[in-house]
Scaffold this active site. Sequence first.
Site, PDB file in Angstrom:
ATOM      1  N   ASP A 263       0.960  -1.253  -0.184  1.00  0.00           N
ATOM      2  CA  ASP A 263      -0.038   0.085  -0.033  1.00  0.00           C
ATOM      3  C   ASP A 263       0.965   1.212  -0.078  1.00  0.00           C
ATOM      4  O   ASP A 263       1.862   1.230   0.897  1.00  0.00           O
ATOM      5  CB  ASP A 263      -0.817  -0.046   1.170  1.00  0.00           C
ATOM      6  N   ILE A 264       0.430   2.009  -0.724  1.00  0.00           N
ATOM      7  CA  ILE A 264       1.569   3.487  -1.128  1.00  0.00           C
ATOM      8  C   ILE A 264       1.094   4.228   0.201  1.00  0.00           C
ATOM      9  O   ILE A 264       0.080   4.311   0.922  1.00  0.00           O
ATOM     10  CB  ILE A 264       1.216   4.238  -2.013  1.00  0.00           C
ATOM     11  N   GLU A 306      -5.093   2.633  -3.458  1.00  0.00           N
ATOM     12  CA  GLU A 306      -3.486   2.756  -3.541  1.00  0.00           C
ATOM     13  C   GLU A 306      -3.006   1.326  -3.180  1.00  0.00           C
ATOM     14  O   GLU A 306      -1.797   1.408  -2.652  1.00  0.00           O
ATOM     15  CB  GLU A 306      -2.953   3.704  -3.046  1.00  0.00           C
TER      16      GLU A 306
END
Length: 388
Positions: A263-264, A306
Amino acid sequence: MFKDQEMEQRYLTDRFLVDHLSIARAFIVFSLFYSIFVMVDLQLTFIEPKYFQFSIAQKMVVPIVGLLCFFYVNKNVSVRALDQAVFVYAVVFVINLFLSFYGYTHWTTEPVTLLEITMASVFVNLLISIYAPLRLHHQLLTTLFIALMTIVFVRHEIHLSGSKSSFCFAFLMIANGFAWSITVTIHRNFRRYWANKQERDIDNHRLRQEIQQRERLEIDLKRLAMTDTLTNIDNRRSFMEHLHREVKRAQRQHNPLSVINFDIDLFKHINDEFGHDVGDRVLVDVSRLVEERLRESDIFGRMGGEEFAILIPDGDLEDARKLAEILRQAFHHHSTLHQDKILKVTASFGVAQFKINEHIDDLLKRADQAMYKAKNAGRDCVKTQQQL
Ligand SMILES: Nc1nc2c(ncn2[C@@H]2O[C@H](COP(=O)(O)OP(=O)(O)OP(=O)(O)O)[C@@H](O)[C@H]2O)c(=O)[nH]1
């Protein structure tokens, strides 16, 4: 005859090309047939001996020309070659036939009868009209030519009284006219059949094109349904399908299988600071960065927002951890330039290995938990299931 000249030409060409083998074969058959005719002639005792050799030699011309035409056609199968061969053969055949009748009238004790001459001319007429795909007016001219030649011959050779001769000529013309009408019907049917076939071919072609278009559309739709429109990688649905398939395979073959979830980090800030468009660009950038570092067999999907996932078939926890670390470092060292500002993104990775007989949801949950563990550990790091 077709009204459209181009269509007529196409029909004639098609018929010639389709029939070129049968025409070539016809030359052979006629040549053999005529050779037998010559053999039979040898047995005819009623031909005067001094004309015997001439009669045989003259008849031999037909099979020889037939064979030459056959070789010429076989060597050079063009419409022109066929046209020329048919013409030469027809001329030799007709001349020969009339010479034969002349011979029989003069050199034999039993002169030829009018009925035999009429039958021969009708036969030749039919043969030429059926085998040579001529235009209708050429057919008519050929018929008239044969009828006229017959009349000239009869007039010259068979002496009939005035009323009898006009009856005979009328009979000849009617018989040849009848032969001509038969060939016209035959050719009309040929043309109708050909035109229908053309239509069918066009319809089939259209149908094939439509089917191909539909197939392409179906493939496109399927691809669209399985692809994330922004990043062009697999979407959640496609990723889950792959995962189900690979889990079954891993269980069957007792092979390891691992999943990386990432996950960003603080993506909301990128969106807030630079706008949604830049956020989108970052997602695309990140996807390319990961794709470049994966193997062909790895499956990469966007699970939503994301959050991404990577499936590593035949990879154990350590393989997956190493790959996650490579990706983490690649993110770390990567930067995007946006309006003179350097934009840097990092990501948090969670890694889990599939346990035999566990449910897929449990595997994903463990990878998720490891990823949250990485978030809680300060982000930009890799955590495995063992570190939970
Ligand atoms: N540009 C863009 N933003 C998206 C997209 N999908 C989700 N987002 C945004 O991604 C952000 C995710 O934020 P959070 O879930 O709070 O997580 P975060 O900011 O990355 O923080 P951490 O996960 O805790 O590191 C939200 O602001 C969403 O609006 C997308 O397709 N494009």
